[in-house]
Design a protein around this motif. Sequence first.
Motif, PDB file in Angstrom:
ATOM      1  N   UNK A   1       0.848  -1.191   0.000  1.00 39.49           N
ATOM      2  CA  UNK A   1       0.000   0.000   0.000  1.00 39.49           C
ATOM      3  C   UNK A   1       0.883   1.239   0.000  1.00 39.49           C
ATOM      4  N   UNK A   2       1.958   1.193  -0.755  1.00 38.10           N
ATOM      5  CA  UNK A   2       2.955   2.252  -0.717  1.00 38.10           C
ATOM      6  C   UNK A   2       2.518   3.521  -1.440  1.00 38.10           C
ATOM      7  N   UNK A   3       1.602   3.398  -2.408  1.00 37.92           N
ATOM      8  CA  UNK A   3       1.208   4.562  -3.191  1.00 37.92           C
ATOM      9  C   UNK A   3       0.339   5.499  -2.369  1.00 37.92           C
ATOM     10  N   UNK A   4       0.515   6.786  -2.573  1.00 37.48           N
ATOM     11  CA  UNK A   4      -0.326   7.762  -1.895  1.00 37.48           C
ATOM     12  C   UNK A   4      -1.729   7.742  -2.488  1.00 37.48           C
ATOM     13  N   UNK A   5      -2.666   8.357  -1.784  1.00 36.31           N
ATOM     14  CA  UNK A   5      -4.023   8.446  -2.314  1.00 36.31           C
ATOM     15  C   UNK A   5      -4.015   9.138  -3.677  1.00 36.31           C
ATOM     16  N   UNK A   6      -3.250  10.189  -3.799  1.00 38.36           N
ATOM     17  CA  UNK A   6      -3.190  10.938  -5.060  1.00 38.36           C
ATOM     18  C   UNK A   6      -2.673  10.072  -6.194  1.00 38.36           C
ATOM     19  N   UNK A   7      -1.621   9.296  -5.933  1.00 35.13           N
ATOM     20  CA  UNK A   7      -1.077   8.415  -6.973  1.00 35.13           C
ATOM     21  C   UNK A   7      -2.096   7.362  -7.386  1.00 35.13           C
ATOM     22  N   UNK A   8      -2.812   6.807  -6.423  1.00 28.35           N
ATOM     23  CA  UNK A   8      -3.832   5.796  -6.727  1.00 28.35           C
ATOM     24  C   UNK A   8      -4.933   6.385  -7.598  1.00 28.35           C
ATOM     25  N   UNK A   9      -5.455   7.525  -7.186  1.00 30.35           N
ATOM     26  CA  UNK A   9      -6.594   8.115  -7.879  1.00 30.35           C
ATOM     27  C   UNK A   9      -6.189   8.595  -9.264  1.00 30.35           C
ATOM     28  N   UNK A  10      -4.981   9.135  -9.380  1.00 31.39           N
ATOM     29  CA  UNK A  10      -4.506   9.549 -10.708  1.00 31.39           C
ATOM     30  C   UNK A  10      -4.497   8.360 -11.663  1.00 31.39           C
ATOM     31  N   UNK A  11      -4.014   7.234 -11.188  1.00 30.10           N
ATOM     32  CA  UNK A  11      -3.977   6.034 -12.029  1.00 30.10           C
ATOM     33  C   UNK A  11      -5.390   5.597 -12.423  1.00 30.10           C
ATOM     34  N   UNK A  12      -6.321   5.598 -11.479  1.00 23.29           N
ATOM     35  CA  UNK A  12      -7.678   5.138 -11.781  1.00 23.29           C
ATOM     36  C   UNK A  12      -8.396   6.093 -12.717  1.00 23.29           C
TER      37      UNK A  12
END
Length: 400
Positions: free
Chosen positions: A206-217
Amino acid sequence: MAAPTLIDMTNPPPEVTLSADDARRIALRAQGLLGAPDRRGGVRGVLRHLGAVQLDTISVLARSHELVPYARLGAVGREAVERAYWGGGHAFEYWSHAACVLPVEEWPHFAFRRRARRAKGYRWHTLEDSERSRAAVLDRLAAEGPLTATELGGAKNGGPWWDWSQTKIAVELLLDTGDVVCTERRGWKRVYDLAERAIPDHLLHDDLTDTECIRRLVALAGRSLGVATRADLADYHRLKGEQVDAVLPDSGLVPVAVEGWARPAWADPAALARPPRGRHRTTLLSPFDSLVWDRARTERVFGFAHRLEAYVPKAERIHGYFAMPLLAGGRLVGRVDPAREGRTLVARQVSVDGEKAVRPLAEALWEAARWVGCESVRVERFDDARLAGALERELREAAG
């Protein structure tokens, strides 16, 4: 000296203006329904391309997660669909648009949702003796391998469907937080396993930040939709509008305008790089297919108003229990409410948008019938009596 012009990065000026027809074709190609299907990638290729395939309990011709690859690839074997999803650790089930099958490589990008569920600590249930119940589930899975809720000790307390046992509450919370994974469905029951055993080591973090996750999605949603409004992008993986706004400038998506769309839109640059051409698929679509699961978008893109009536009282239904949109020539041109009676596919209720849709309807009915092992097709009710004779002739011809 003139004041500098301020640009709203959540609503930048469009770089391209698309016609409504161009947007429709781009959406179809992005969804794998225009152009030659990627048969080499098969069902797994469809899953990676779409990013999410919705699951649902209703089974008429087949369950929705089977209908989605069928719509794109044709009569792919139903057992092959299940193996592609669940065999070899290529996918997992989690909360995306709804409960969805997701490519396993996207596991890290749902860390933001797992963290949020972990912080909340519950769904609608209150969990008595929470830590002890969850520890017991983890111990059983560690010792015995993948298990259903029934095998773990029972899913219900004996009341209605939401009257879950403490074991079921515990294991579902562990699923939400990512401690366990649904690795397959067995008899439509979730099969749970430890995340550390089910997810490849290089993805288990779960290393990715919320921002990194949402950007990818958001980028994935843009790729899977081709061209989309902010609301479309948010709906695909059920994000909040403000989450989409925060990452849109860095998502790689291109701001565009679409003729007839009231809202600004964004497009996948790869979708704009080449004209959307190719052969159109003729098929019946699950109401949960990602081409049509967003009702507002479906009406905007295709001028087709559709809703699932399975949960509408029978007397109030307009198009039937599980009305499946008919896709032909790149447009939604009708609906079929199907059923099976032995080796007969029964179209309980059918409607089409004119005579040109009759032949595609007959072809789609027979293709679906053969896929599910039916040897005949019967139409019970056709909303346009003037075309009934034409449909009978086309069905005889399509029967071969």
